[in-house]
Structure formats: C-alpha cells, structure tokens
Write a protein that holds these residues in place. Structure first.
Motif, PDB file in Angstrom:
ATOM      1  N   PRO A  66      12.422   6.487  -3.960  1.00 32.91           N
ATOM      2  CA  PRO A  66      12.325   5.259  -3.159  1.00 32.91           C
ATOM      3  C   PRO A  66      13.416   4.257  -3.512  1.00 32.91           C
ATOM      4  CG  PRO A  66      10.655   5.259  -4.864  1.00 32.91           C
ATOM      5  CD  PRO A  66      11.307   6.615  -4.916  1.00 32.91           C
ATOM      6  N   SER A  67      14.097   3.759  -2.507  1.00 31.36           N
ATOM      7  CA  SER A  67      15.145   2.753  -2.699  1.00 31.36           C
ATOM      8  C   SER A  67      15.474   2.150  -1.346  1.00 31.36           C
ATOM      9  CB  SER A  67      16.402   3.368  -3.327  1.00 31.36           C
ATOM     10  OG  SER A  67      16.963   4.334  -2.465  1.00 31.36           O
ATOM     11  N   GLY A  68      16.159   1.046  -1.372  1.00 33.43           N
ATOM     12  CA  GLY A  68      16.561   0.414  -0.133  1.00 33.43           C
ATOM     13  C   GLY A  68      15.753  -0.836   0.156  1.00 33.43           C
ATOM     14  N   ALA A  69      16.063  -1.454   1.284  1.00 35.99           N
ATOM     15  CA  ALA A  69      15.458  -2.739   1.622  1.00 35.99           C
ATOM     16  C   ALA A  69      13.958  -2.628   1.867  1.00 35.99           C
ATOM     17  CB  ALA A  69      16.151  -3.319   2.857  1.00 35.99           C
ATOM     18  N   TRP A  70      13.475  -1.443   2.257  1.00 39.63           N
ATOM     19  CA  TRP A  70      12.052  -1.284   2.564  1.00 39.63           C
ATOM     20  C   TRP A  70      11.185  -1.202   1.315  1.00 39.63           C
ATOM     21  CZ3 TRP A  70       9.614   3.147   0.775  1.00 39.63           C
ATOM     22  CH2 TRP A  70      10.451   4.193   0.362  1.00 39.63           C
ATOM     23  N   TYR A  71      11.792  -0.957   0.144  1.00 37.74           N
ATOM     24  CA  TYR A  71      11.045  -0.728  -1.097  1.00 37.74           C
ATOM     25  C   TYR A  71      11.242  -1.920  -2.022  1.00 37.74           C
ATOM     26  CZ  TYR A  71       9.361   1.694  -5.304  1.00 37.74           C
ATOM     27  OH  TYR A  71       8.668   2.065  -6.435  1.00 37.74           O
ATOM     28  N   ARG A  72      10.156  -2.608  -2.343  1.00 39.18           N
ATOM     29  CA  ARG A  72      10.240  -3.798  -3.182  1.00 39.18           C
ATOM     30  C   ARG A  72       9.420  -3.628  -4.442  1.00 39.18           C
ATOM     31  NH1 ARG A  72       9.187 -10.180  -1.636  1.00 39.18           N
ATOM     32  NH2 ARG A  72       9.435 -10.958  -3.783  1.00 39.18           N
ATOM     33  N   ALA A  73      10.082  -3.624  -5.596  1.00 37.46           N
ATOM     34  CA  ALA A  73       9.412  -3.553  -6.895  1.00 37.46           C
ATOM     35  C   ALA A  73       9.247  -4.969  -7.423  1.00 37.46           C
ATOM     36  CB  ALA A  73      10.222  -2.711  -7.871  1.00 37.46           C
ATOM     37  N   THR A  74       8.015  -5.369  -7.700  1.00 38.34           N
ATOM     38  CA  THR A  74       7.748  -6.745  -8.093  1.00 38.34           C
ATOM     39  C   THR A  74       7.872  -6.984  -9.589  1.00 38.34           C
ATOM     40  OG1 THR A  74       5.369  -6.405  -8.399  1.00 38.34           O
ATOM     41  CG2 THR A  74       6.148  -6.959  -6.165  1.00 38.34           C
ATOM     42  N   GLY A  75       7.636  -5.949 -10.412  1.00 43.58           N
ATOM     43  CA  GLY A  75       7.612  -6.150 -11.857  1.00 43.58           C
ATOM     44  C   GLY A  75       6.423  -6.981 -12.301  1.00 43.58           C
ATOM     45  N   GLN A  76       5.348  -6.969 -11.497  1.00 43.99           N
ATOM     46  CA  GLN A  76       4.185  -7.806 -11.793  1.00 43.99           C
ATOM     47  C   GLN A  76       2.905  -6.976 -11.768  1.00 43.99           C
ATOM     48  OE1 GLN A  76       5.116 -10.812  -8.641  1.00 43.99           O
ATOM     49  NE2 GLN A  76       5.034 -12.252 -10.350  1.00 43.99           N
ATOM     50  N   GLY A  77       1.805  -7.625 -12.108  1.00 46.85           N
ATOM     51  CA  GLY A  77       0.515  -6.957 -12.143  1.00 46.85           C
ATOM     52  C   GLY A  77      -0.046  -6.694 -10.758  1.00 46.85           C
ATOM     53  N   MET A  78      -1.249  -6.094 -10.736  1.00 47.76           N
ATOM     54  CA  MET A  78      -1.816  -5.619  -9.475  1.00 47.76           C
ATOM     55  C   MET A  78      -2.121  -6.755  -8.515  1.00 47.76           C
ATOM     56  SD  MET A  78      -2.439  -2.528  -8.326  1.00 47.76           S
ATOM     57  CE  MET A  78      -1.609  -3.013  -6.810  1.00 47.76           C
ATOM     58  N   GLY A  79      -2.694  -7.851  -9.025  1.00 47.05           N
ATOM     59  CA  GLY A  79      -3.034  -8.951  -8.142  1.00 47.05           C
ATOM     60  C   GLY A  79      -1.811  -9.552  -7.478  1.00 47.05           C
ATOM     61  N   ALA A  80      -0.755  -9.783  -8.262  1.00 50.56           N
ATOM     62  CA  ALA A  80       0.480 -10.348  -7.709  1.00 50.56           C
ATOM     63  C   ALA A  80       1.123  -9.390  -6.718  1.00 50.56           C
ATOM     64  CB  ALA A  80       1.449 -10.686  -8.839  1.00 50.56           C
ATOM     65  N   ALA A  81       1.105  -8.096  -7.040  1.00 47.01           N
ATOM     66  CA  ALA A  81       1.694  -7.110  -6.133  1.00 47.01           C
ATOM     67  C   ALA A  81       0.923  -7.055  -4.816  1.00 47.01           C
ATOM     68  CB  ALA A  81       1.725  -5.741  -6.796  1.00 47.01           C
ATOM     69  N   LEU A  82      -0.414  -7.129  -4.887  1.00 49.40           N
ATOM     70  CA  LEU A  82      -1.219  -7.141  -3.662  1.00 49.40           C
ATOM     71  C   LEU A  82      -0.933  -8.390  -2.828  1.00 49.40           C
ATOM     72  CD1 LEU A  82      -4.618  -5.750  -4.954  1.00 49.40           C
ATOM     73  CD2 LEU A  82      -3.338  -4.834  -3.009  1.00 49.40           C
ATOM     74  N   ASN A  83      -0.749  -9.510  -3.485  1.00 47.29           N
ATOM     75  CA  ASN A  83      -0.405 -10.726  -2.757  1.00 47.29           C
ATOM     76  C   ASN A  83       0.935 -10.581  -2.041  1.00 47.29           C
ATOM     77  OD1 ASN A  83      -2.513 -12.683  -3.005  1.00 47.29           O
ATOM     78  ND2 ASN A  83      -2.006 -12.928  -5.163  1.00 47.29           N
ATOM     79  N   THR A  84       1.890  -9.943  -2.698  1.00 47.59           N
ATOM     80  CA  THR A  84       3.195  -9.714  -2.075  1.00 47.59           C
ATOM     81  C   THR A  84       3.055  -8.800  -0.871  1.00 47.59           C
ATOM     82  OG1 THR A  84       4.330 -10.012  -4.192  1.00 47.59           O
ATOM     83  CG2 THR A  84       5.539  -8.849  -2.461  1.00 47.59           C
ATOM     84  N   ALA A  85       2.291  -7.708  -1.038  1.00 47.38           N
ATOM     85  CA  ALA A  85       2.077  -6.782   0.076  1.00 47.38           C
ATOM     86  C   ALA A  85       1.386  -7.474   1.237  1.00 47.38           C
ATOM     87  CB  ALA A  85       1.271  -5.577  -0.390  1.00 47.38           C
ATOM     88  N   SER A  86       0.425  -8.321   0.930  1.00 44.38           N
ATOM     89  CA  SER A  86      -0.288  -9.049   1.975  1.00 44.38           C
ATOM     90  C   SER A  86       0.666  -9.952   2.743  1.00 44.38           C
ATOM     91  CB  SER A  86      -1.415  -9.872   1.354  1.00 44.38           C
ATOM     92  OG  SER A  86      -2.079 -10.652   2.321  1.00 44.38           O
ATOM     93  N   GLY A  87       1.538 -10.657   2.013  1.00 41.68           N
ATOM     94  CA  GLY A  87       2.482 -11.557   2.659  1.00 41.68           C
ATOM     95  C   GLY A  87       3.524 -10.849   3.496  1.00 41.68           C
ATOM     96  N   MET A  88       3.901  -9.630   3.069  1.00 43.61           N
ATOM     97  CA  MET A  88       4.928  -8.871   3.779  1.00 43.61           C
ATOM     98  C   MET A  88       4.369  -7.950   4.856  1.00 43.61           C
ATOM     99  SD  MET A  88       7.314  -7.633   0.577  1.00 43.61           S
ATOM    100  CE  MET A  88       8.330  -6.634   1.680  1.00 43.61           C
ATOM    101  N   GLY A  89       3.053  -7.741   4.843  1.00 43.56           N
ATOM    102  CA  GLY A  89       2.489  -6.718   5.709  1.00 43.56           C
ATOM    103  C   GLY A  89       2.970  -5.330   5.302  1.00 43.56           C
TER     104      GLY A  89
END
Length: 270
Positions: A159-182
């Motif tokens: 996985p790489s490229g603009a579609w793949y975003r690694a947050t470097g954060q825990g599960m709650g923060a990552a879920l919040n990011t996914a929620s915001g990005m759809g």
C-alpha cells in the motif's frame, strides 16, 4: 529514552486497591484498554490476589519494547509472530494465550470499492487498492497495524500513494480520521462498538479467519531483568487463566455482543 517515551506516549491506568497491595506494571494494548474489559478485570484481580495492576496502554510494538527494556513486569499483546520473537530473544520466559476476539473492516456506507461482497479480507483490501479508495492505517507498529500489513501481503499489495494514509496513532484517533475522510479501515470489534463518531462508516467485512485476533500474556524474564516482579506476574497469570477470569471474559458484553472469548492454554515454556 524509555522514560521520555513513557511520559509522552503512555496513559497510566491506576486502580485503587487495599493498602499494602503489591504492584505489577503491565503494558497492554489500546484495544484491550478501550474495550472496557480492563475496568472489569482489574478490581477482581486486586480483590482475589492483592495485586494492584498499573497498566501502560500502548500498541503491541511499544509494549514489547517496554518489556525488552525491563520497564514493565509483563505484557498483554496480540501479535503472535512478534511475541515469539520476543521470547526467542530472551525477553520473556513464555507466552500464555488468554482470550481472542476479531478484527473487522469498516468503510463508507456507499462502499466505492465494493468490499462488502468480497470473499475474504485480502480480497477486500485488493479491491480497495484497485479502486484507489481512501484507506486509513494506524501505522504505529501495533498488533492491529501488523495484522493489517499481513492482509495486504496476502492481497499481493504494497500500500502506498495518496489513497493510503498512515496516522501513526492509536485506534480511536485512526477511526476518527477514517470517519472524517470517509475511508476504509481495519479495526478491532471492541473499538468499533465503543466508537461514537461513525458518521457514514459501517461494518462491511467480518468473519474471515485472517481476522482472528489472539491475546497473550508474556511475563518479562527475571534472568534478563532481576528487578521485575516475577512472583506477582505468575499470580496474575494464574488468575487470568482461571475460572473467575473465564466467567468475566466470556460474560463481558457491549451492545449485546460478546467481545472476547476465553481460551487460556497450558503453560508453554522455552
């Protein structure tokens, strides 16, 4: 360095127990702590054993690094390959399986990559990559991140490229990011059930054996770190594999769903 990491990255959960209780420092995963199960187990452990557990809540990779440095007495994590390497390197005396749950794949309700019809988690990931649909990764060397990377490998995708975003954060923060990005994301079921900021995200893929998620207890090796509380770790391990733990673990529910399944196995030593 380790002290700075502890002070900056760790949330310490300290539950009150009777005076003169013994202390045990245990590094645990965010998914275990966030599930609410720790709030059920710790008071019972203290009552039955007199041992006060101090939890250092991090991802699996950091938990194992804390164990290797002798900064905790035991770890409770969920990445078998990493756990076995930890033992092989002499950092733990053995690995004891305690319970399991599962990962799930969630994503936007309109499901642009059509993962809901996928026959496996790997096929779902392959569809996400082919569609270039946004995917959020924890990217933090946690057990969840390692499970995600294993699924990408099975899918034959790096996985790489603009579609793949690694947050470097825990599960709650990552879920919040996914929620915001759809975006799509791999999460443990307990974190998903506890997550309130879902927006348009829904559960899309579950039940693949590749999504099995085993938790194990590893006591830090006192031969490597003589200061660790090996006797207390053994008592906690005995409790975690006993009938009261089975009752509480199997009986724990969120929104009517059983989150963990007790499957403690006989002691394995090396």
């Amino acid at each position: 360095m380790i002290a700075r990491l502890i002070s900056s990255l760790l949330l310490v959960l300290l539950l009150a127990t009777p005076l003169r209780a013994e202390m045990l420092r245990m590094a645990v995963t965010t998914s275990f702590a966030n599930s609410g199960l720790a709030d059920i187990l710790l008071p019972e452990i203290a009552r039955d054993t007199g041992i006060e557990l101090q939890l250092l809540i991090v991802g699996t990779g950091q938990a194992l690094r804390l164990g290797a440095a002798g900064d905790v007495d035991a770890v409770l994590v969920h990445s078998r390959e990493a756990e076995e390497a930890f033992i092989a390197q002499g950092h733990a005396t053995h690995r004891r399986e305690i319970m399991y749950n599962d990962f799930i794949i969630v994503g936007p309700r309109h499901d642009p990559a059509h993962v809901a019809g996928a026959g496996s988690a790997a096929e779902a990931f392959a569809r996400i990559a082919r569609a270039g649909a946004p995917f959020v990764s924890r990217g933090d060397d946690s057990g969840t991140h390692r499970a995600e990377l294993s699924i990408w490998s099975r899918a034959g995708v790096t996985p790489s490229g603009a579609w793949y975003r690694a947050t470097g954060q825990g599960m709650g923060a990552a879920l919040n990011t996914a929620s915001g990005m759809g975006a799509y994301i791999l999460t443990d079921r307990a974190s998903w059930l506890n997550f309130s900021n879902r927006a348009d995200l829904v559960l899309l893929v579950q039940g693949d054996p590749a999504l099995f998620n085993q938790y194990a207890f590893l006591p830090v090796n006192p031969a490597r770190h003589p200061h660790v509380r090996a006797q207390e770790a053994a008592l906690v391990e005995a409790w975690l594999t006993g009938p009261r733990a089975r009752e509480l673990i199997d009986g724990y529910r969120l929104h009517g769903q059983q989150l963990f399944h007790f499957n403690a196995t006989p002691m394995v030593t090396k």
